[in-house]
Scaffold this motif. Structure first.
Motif, short mmCIF file in Angstrom:
data_model
loop_
_atom_site.label_atom_id
_atom_site.label_comp_id
_atom_site.label_asym_id
_atom_site.label_seq_id
_atom_site.Cartn_x
_atom_site.Cartn_y
_atom_site.Cartn_z
N ILE A 59 0.80 -1.22 0.00
CA ILE A 59 0.00 0.00 0.00
C ILE A 59 0.84 1.28 0.00
O ILE A 59 0.30 2.36 -0.22
CB ILE A 59 -0.97 0.03 1.20
CG1 ILE A 59 -0.21 0.04 2.52
CG2 ILE A 59 -1.95 -1.12 1.12
CD1 ILE A 59 -1.11 0.34 3.71
N THR A 60 2.15 1.17 0.24
CA THR A 60 2.99 2.36 0.17
C THR A 60 3.27 2.76 -1.28
O THR A 60 3.80 3.85 -1.52
CB THR A 60 4.31 2.16 0.91
OG1 THR A 60 5.08 1.13 0.27
CG2 THR A 60 4.06 1.75 2.36
N ASP A 61 2.91 1.91 -2.22
CA ASP A 61 3.09 2.18 -3.64
C ASP A 61 1.74 2.51 -4.27
O ASP A 61 0.89 1.63 -4.43
CB ASP A 61 3.69 0.95 -4.33
CG ASP A 61 3.95 1.16 -5.81
OD1 ASP A 61 3.54 2.21 -6.36
OD2 ASP A 61 4.54 0.27 -6.44
N PRO A 62 1.49 3.77 -4.61
CA PRO A 62 0.19 4.16 -5.17
C PRO A 62 -0.22 3.35 -6.39
O PRO A 62 -1.41 3.06 -6.58
CB PRO A 62 0.38 5.64 -5.53
CG PRO A 62 1.47 6.11 -4.62
CD PRO A 62 2.40 4.94 -4.48
N ALA A 63 0.76 2.97 -7.22
CA ALA A 63 0.44 2.20 -8.42
C ALA A 63 -0.12 0.83 -8.06
O ALA A 63 -1.05 0.32 -8.72
CB ALA A 63 1.69 2.04 -9.29
N GLN A 64 0.40 0.21 -7.00
CA GLN A 64 -0.11 -1.10 -6.58
C GLN A 64 -1.49 -0.97 -5.95
O GLN A 64 -2.34 -1.86 -6.10
CB GLN A 64 0.86 -1.76 -5.60
CG GLN A 64 2.18 -2.19 -6.22
CD GLN A 64 3.00 -3.08 -5.31
OE1 GLN A 64 2.46 -3.96 -4.63
NE2 GLN A 64 4.30 -2.87 -5.28
N VAL A 65 -1.73 0.13 -5.26
CA VAL A 65 -3.07 0.35 -4.69
C VAL A 65 -4.09 0.54 -5.81
O VAL A 65 -5.19 0.01 -5.76
CB VAL A 65 -3.07 1.56 -3.74
CG1 VAL A 65 -4.46 1.77 -3.16
CG2 VAL A 65 -2.06 1.38 -2.62
N CYS A 118 -7.09 5.71 0.55
CA CYS A 118 -8.25 6.62 0.53
C CYS A 118 -8.35 7.37 -0.79
O CYS A 118 -9.45 7.55 -1.33
CB CYS A 118 -8.13 7.62 1.69
SG CYS A 118 -8.50 6.91 3.31
N ARG A 119 -7.22 7.84 -1.29
CA ARG A 119 -7.24 8.62 -2.53
C ARG A 119 -7.71 7.76 -3.71
O ARG A 119 -8.51 8.19 -4.53
CB ARG A 119 -5.85 9.21 -2.80
CG ARG A 119 -5.54 10.43 -1.94
CD ARG A 119 -4.06 10.77 -1.96
NE ARG A 119 -3.53 10.94 -3.31
CZ ARG A 119 -3.55 12.09 -3.99
NH1 ARG A 119 -4.12 13.17 -3.45
NH2 ARG A 119 -3.02 12.17 -5.19
N VAL A 120 -7.18 6.54 -3.78
CA VAL A 120 -7.58 5.65 -4.88
C VAL A 120 -9.04 5.27 -4.75
O VAL A 120 -9.81 5.33 -5.73
CB VAL A 120 -6.69 4.38 -4.88
CG1 VAL A 120 -7.30 3.31 -5.78
CG2 VAL A 120 -5.28 4.72 -5.35
N ALA A 121 -9.47 4.88 -3.54
CA ALA A 121 -10.86 4.45 -3.35
C ALA A 121 -11.84 5.60 -3.59
O ALA A 121 -12.87 5.42 -4.26
CB ALA A 121 -11.04 3.88 -1.95
N ALA A 122 -11.53 6.77 -3.06
CA ALA A 122 -12.44 7.91 -3.22
C ALA A 122 -12.56 8.32 -4.68
O ALA A 122 -13.66 8.64 -5.17
CB ALA A 122 -11.96 9.08 -2.37
N THR A 123 -11.44 8.32 -5.37
CA THR A 123 -11.46 8.67 -6.80
C THR A 123 -12.31 7.67 -7.58
O THR A 123 -13.13 8.06 -8.42
CB THR A 123 -10.04 8.71 -7.37
OG1 THR A 123 -9.27 9.69 -6.67
CG2 THR A 123 -10.06 9.06 -8.86
N GLY A 124 -12.14 6.39 -7.28
CA GLY A 124 -12.91 5.37 -7.97
C GLY A 124 -14.38 5.43 -7.63
O GLY A 124 -15.25 5.25 -8.50
N MET A 125 -14.68 5.68 -6.37
CA MET A 125 -16.08 5.73 -5.94
C MET A 125 -16.82 6.92 -6.50
O MET A 125 -18.05 6.89 -6.64
CB MET A 125 -16.15 5.72 -4.40
CG MET A 125 -15.81 4.38 -3.78
SD MET A 125 -15.81 4.42 -1.97
CE MET A 125 -15.44 2.71 -1.59
N GLN A 126 -16.09 7.98 -6.84
CA GLN A 126 -16.74 9.13 -7.46
C GLN A 126 -17.32 8.76 -8.83
O GLN A 126 -18.25 9.41 -9.31
CB GLN A 126 -15.74 10.28 -7.60
CG GLN A 126 -15.44 10.98 -6.30
CD GLN A 126 -14.43 12.10 -6.45
OE1 GLN A 126 -13.54 12.03 -7.31
NE2 GLN A 126 -14.55 13.13 -5.65
#
Length: 265
Positions: A59-65, A118-126
């Motif tokens: 999870i420390t790698d944004p690309a993997q998240v 949070c950033r990945v999930a929130a962006t996707g959920m939008q």
């Protein structure tokens, strides 16, 4: 039926949550740092009708998240609940004695990793456009101090603020942000620390035995609370102040069954 992603779910409270959701008929994507740990966890979770998938993710790698989100979307089409559970707890040292690599690991995983999730999930959920994001907090998140938890507690205190800030920024978007305080749960990490420092564990064992709980007990409760939650910014607690007081008082009258014995301690 909900579609759920849980980071750091190959063991501990994350694994317990995965099992609790699956037992209730929901679909779950689990994740862990290594492919082998994910495969092992999937083998332990699978039943003939199990709807569980898994993917390795640091999870420390944004690309993997982002890859974890994309994988879950392909598998389940929509993601209703994203749980940022992955974290590292090192509680054997004072602030000045904590090795630098351990500080880096806790800060990068507990704080930066959760922010990435949070950033990945929130962006996707939008794009859905709704969903729930829950961040697992822990000791120190309310500002309380525990010996040996100066660094760990600081990361969790920061996550409490971050979660509140994100909830305000996403208010009105259809995306709910919640916080989870699981209390004192006997996980593999707790068992390992007890074995590494038996003298410290022995000195705190009588007190801790009144407050600790088993993973399955806590996970079942928290899973249902997350499913029921409909208010952003809510903090869901297992070990409330009232429960702590009641257990301490009852412990004076009747000794609680040893909660550590079943784990070989």
């Amino acid at each position: 039926m909900a579609n759920i992603v849980i980071t750091g779910s190959t063991k501990g409270i994350g694994f317990g949550l995965a099992r609790a959701f699956l037992d209730s008929g929901h679909k779950v994507v689990i994740s862990g740092r290594s492919e082998s740990s994910v495969c092992e966890a999937l083998d332990r979770l699978r039943t003939p009708f199990c709807k569980c998938r898994g993917q390795a993710c640091d999870i420390t790698d944004p690309a993997q998240v982002q890859a974890l989100w994309d994988f879950a979307k392909i598998e389940f089409e929509t993601i209703d609940i994203w749980i940022n559970n992955a974290g590292i707890a090192r509680t054997s040292w004072s602030i000045l004695e904590t090795p630098q690599q351990e500080i880096d690991a806790m800060v990068h995983t507990n704080l930066q990793g959760t922010i990435n999730g949070c950033r990945v999930a929130a962006t996707g959920m939008q794009q859905q456009p709704s969903g729930k994001i829950f961040n697992i907090l822990g000791g120190g998140s309310d500002g309380e101090y525990y010996p040996g938890m100066g660094i760990y507690g600081s990361t969790k205190r920061a996550l409490d603020y971050f979660s509140d800030a994100l909830a305000k920024e996403l208010d009105g978007t259809g995306i709910l942000v919640g916080k989870i305080r699981p209390g004192m749960v006997i996980t593999e990490a707790v068992i390992d620390e007890a074995k590494k420092n038996p003298e410290k564990f022995a000195s705190t064992r009588p007190f801790m035995n009144n407050l600790v709980d088993q993973v399955d007990t806590v996970a079942k409760y928290l899973a249902q609370k997350m499913l029921d939650c409909n208010k952003t910014g809510q903090k869901i607690r297992w070990l409330t102040g009232g429960k702590i007081a009641a257990r301490m008082l009852s412990g004076v009258v009747r000794k609680r069954e040893d909660q550590f014995a079943r784990h070989g301690l």
